[in-house]
Design an enzyme around this catalytic site. Sequence first.
Site, mmCIF file in Angstrom:
data_model
loop_
_atom_site.group_PDB
_atom_site.id
_atom_site.type_symbol
_atom_site.label_atom_id
_atom_site.label_comp_id
_atom_site.label_asym_id
_atom_site.label_seq_id
_atom_site.Cartn_x
_atom_site.Cartn_y
_atom_site.Cartn_z
ATOM 1 N N THR A 85 8.320 46.577 35.471
ATOM 2 C CA THR A 85 8.185 44.592 35.569
ATOM 3 C C THR A 85 9.488 43.678 34.633
ATOM 4 O O THR A 85 9.925 43.338 34.158
ATOM 5 C CB THR A 85 7.326 44.478 34.701
ATOM 6 O OG1 THR A 85 7.281 45.497 33.413
ATOM 7 C CG2 THR A 85 5.473 44.764 34.987
ATOM 8 N N LEU A 149 8.172 54.550 24.156
ATOM 9 C CA LEU A 149 10.095 55.509 24.447
ATOM 10 C C LEU A 149 10.738 54.557 24.933
ATOM 11 O O LEU A 149 10.838 53.869 24.832
ATOM 12 C CB LEU A 149 9.615 56.403 25.566
ATOM 13 C CG LEU A 149 9.266 56.138 27.176
ATOM 14 C CD1 LEU A 149 11.033 55.957 27.004
ATOM 15 C CD2 LEU A 149 8.480 57.137 27.692
ATOM 16 N N GLU A 151 14.589 55.097 26.007
ATOM 17 C CA GLU A 151 15.388 56.308 26.292
ATOM 18 C C GLU A 151 16.602 56.829 26.119
ATOM 19 O O GLU A 151 16.900 56.840 24.259
ATOM 20 C CB GLU A 151 16.357 55.479 27.249
ATOM 21 C CG GLU A 151 16.128 54.855 28.373
ATOM 22 C CD GLU A 151 16.240 53.977 29.204
ATOM 23 O OE1 GLU A 151 17.784 53.995 30.116
ATOM 24 O OE2 GLU A 151 15.943 52.632 29.698
ATOM 25 N N ASN A 211 9.516 44.767 20.569
ATOM 26 C CA ASN A 211 10.732 45.039 21.588
ATOM 27 C C ASN A 211 11.606 43.583 20.874
ATOM 28 O O ASN A 211 12.510 43.397 20.543
ATOM 29 C CB ASN A 211 10.338 44.667 22.698
ATOM 30 C CG ASN A 211 10.407 46.183 23.543
ATOM 31 O OD1 ASN A 211 10.792 46.961 22.484
ATOM 32 N ND2 ASN A 211 10.274 46.575 24.514
ATOM 33 N N LEU A 253 20.148 48.194 12.357
ATOM 34 C CA LEU A 253 21.057 47.122 11.552
ATOM 35 C C LEU A 253 22.243 47.460 11.947
ATOM 36 O O LEU A 253 23.497 47.320 11.365
ATOM 37 C CB LEU A 253 20.547 46.589 10.185
ATOM 38 C CG LEU A 253 19.242 46.430 9.637
ATOM 39 C CD1 LEU A 253 19.446 45.703 8.273
ATOM 40 C CD2 LEU A 253 19.890 44.294 10.036
ATOM 41 N N GLY A 256 27.169 44.664 16.776
ATOM 42 C CA GLY A 256 28.105 45.528 17.577
ATOM 43 C C GLY A 256 28.100 44.507 19.031
ATOM 44 O O GLY A 256 27.904 43.113 18.628
ATOM 45 N N CYS A 263 15.139 46.632 29.269
ATOM 46 C CA CYS A 263 14.091 46.726 28.544
ATOM 47 C C CYS A 263 13.958 45.283 27.516
ATOM 48 O O CYS A 263 13.858 44.553 27.685
ATOM 49 C CB CYS A 263 13.100 47.636 27.527
ATOM 50 S SG CYS A 263 13.248 48.913 28.056
HETATM 51 C C1 UGA Z 1 12.903 49.947 23.778
HETATM 52 C C2 UGA Z 1 12.677 50.141 22.119
HETATM 53 O O1 UGA Z 1 13.424 50.691 21.313
HETATM 54 C C3 UGA Z 1 10.978 50.798 22.770
HETATM 55 O O2 UGA Z 1 10.778 51.240 21.959
HETATM 56 C C4 UGA Z 1 10.387 50.413 24.060
HETATM 57 O O3 UGA Z 1 9.973 50.958 24.392
HETATM 58 C C5 UGA Z 1 11.760 50.064 25.477
HETATM 59 O O4 UGA Z 1 12.655 49.968 24.938
HETATM 60 C C6 UGA Z 1 11.048 49.546 25.982
HETATM 61 O O5 UGA Z 1 9.806 48.479 26.327
HETATM 62 O O6 UGA Z 1 10.517 50.377 27.337
HETATM 63 P P1 UGA Z 1 15.507 51.467 24.529
HETATM 64 O O7 UGA Z 1 15.965 49.840 25.406
HETATM 65 O O8 UGA Z 1 15.163 52.819 25.265
HETATM 66 O O9 UGA Z 1 14.077 50.999 23.837
HETATM 67 O O10 UGA Z 1 17.104 51.502 23.664
HETATM 68 P P2 UGA Z 1 16.548 50.970 22.450
HETATM 69 O O11 UGA Z 1 17.433 51.809 21.501
HETATM 70 O O12 UGA Z 1 15.841 50.051 21.687
HETATM 71 O O13 UGA Z 1 18.010 50.489 22.428
HETATM 72 C C7 UGA Z 1 18.445 49.103 22.586
HETATM 73 C C8 UGA Z 1 19.813 48.384 22.981
HETATM 74 O O14 UGA Z 1 19.974 47.762 21.657
HETATM 75 C C9 UGA Z 1 21.040 49.460 23.062
HETATM 76 O O15 UGA Z 1 22.046 48.313 24.173
HETATM 77 C C10 UGA Z 1 21.361 49.421 21.697
HETATM 78 O O16 UGA Z 1 22.282 49.818 21.773
HETATM 79 C C11 UGA Z 1 21.371 48.705 21.358
HETATM 80 N N1 UGA Z 1 21.519 48.247 19.571
HETATM 81 C C12 UGA Z 1 19.907 49.597 19.240
HETATM 82 C C13 UGA Z 1 22.067 47.928 18.606
HETATM 83 O O17 UGA Z 1 22.754 46.961 19.164
HETATM 84 N N2 UGA Z 1 21.361 47.596 17.581
HETATM 85 C C14 UGA Z 1 20.709 48.698 16.658
HETATM 86 O O18 UGA Z 1 21.268 48.587 15.648
HETATM 87 C C15 UGA Z 1 19.888 49.214 17.731
#
Ligand code: UGA
Length: 434
Positions: A85, A149, A151, A211, A253, A256, A263
Amino acid sequence: MRISVVGCGYLGAVHAACMAELGHDVVGIDVDEHKVAELSAGRPPFFEPGLPEVLARGVASGRLRFTSDMAEAAGARVHFVAVGTPQTAGSHAADLRYVDAAVTGLLPHLGDGDLVVGKSTVPVGTAARLADLVRDSSPADLAWNPEFLREGFAVADTLSPDRFVYGVRPGPEGDRATGLLDEVYATPLTSGMPRIVTDYATAELVKVSANAFLATKISFINAMAEIAEATGADVTQLADAIGHDARIGRRFLNAGLGFGGGCLPKDIRAFQARADELGLDSLAFLADVDAVNLRRRQRVVDLAGELVGTVEGAQVAVLGVAFKPDSDDVRDSPALDVARSLHEQGALVTVFDPEATETARRVAPELRYAADVDEALTGADVVLVLTEWAQFRALDPASVAGLVRGRRIVDGRNVLDASTWRAAGFEFRGLGRP
Ligand code: UGA
């Protein structure tokens, strides 16, 4: 149980393979013939740790196959819809054309008592609309079962998620749908996984609000990083300190370069667009969440400029272009955005990423791509660490110093030890750290 999964992208391919791993008989359906051929040969069309093994086991066991023919959904009892989507071009709203096409395409193949199960992330109200369509045009019913989930952890998150959420119709039809989903997830449910059975709207909202909360948490700490930069404070210590409060928690938290990927960015925009449609100001703050997030990218571009004087003609080594480590995904990648901005300003940008080089090259062919870290570092005037791959966290300042032209480094993910790098003669900049 016989299961079909429509859409074999990130979500669908992982879901199909994991359903076979749980012992079900699964057919994955996708319009992309190339993807179908790769998956049929047991090769995932993207990088995801653990997926090759699960996929290969499923295909070898005969319990998992892939096709581009929707008619092969016939005979399955549960039909998962796991198509994308994306953000609509020129608007913030979610583009529902693939979800609508998947459900409409399934209709002629649905049998009595079948259950269509939406997994895609959709604006609230979509499930009720599609449920009416399914009921009016077929003998089947519909449930919404959002996916959470991440990635990089997709297989584990699918096989043992934090929780299951079922959005179902009220009454006996909903009970039947719940029973079918319980059968699908029998194995993880026996280990005590929480399960919330609710209405369609709540199920849809659980996904987008989760999200939105995660995005807000990241932008909150990045807003603190901006304050820290203006006051000489250290945002990483601040995060450690507030994170000890169990009500706040330390996860997500990390200040960066901010969030990207397929997503969080599009989901917070689509959620705001849906609130606007509903005539509600409730999600106006998400515009600030988005703005803080995008400002961090500009901050890194500015820091690189500050370090080299003028970006034009400077050799910039960009370490990491994936939106996060353990992924080859560059959709809305903050790292790739920074690399492209610097290139546009006349810098000579050389990128290295352990897995995302090919995906990045497809969308940003104008950048130079190195075969290894050393090649990217050689002759660099400034080094930018933009994705926190383990390999970059472990960089040795002395070896880097032997390759670069100028000892300057920006840690866009706050994963390097500033004092070690400074001791090796580097001008060091972090985000929200002195
Ligand atoms: C995210 C959600 O975490 C999942 O629960 C959800 O299912 C998924 O989207 C989705 O909607 O399908 P994802 O996109 O794989 O998962 O990535 P995340 O691990 O959430 O990280 C997202 C972004 O946030 C990355 O660019 C990461 O570098 C950044 N991030 C994460 C930060 O800058 N700081 C943090 O403390 C954590």
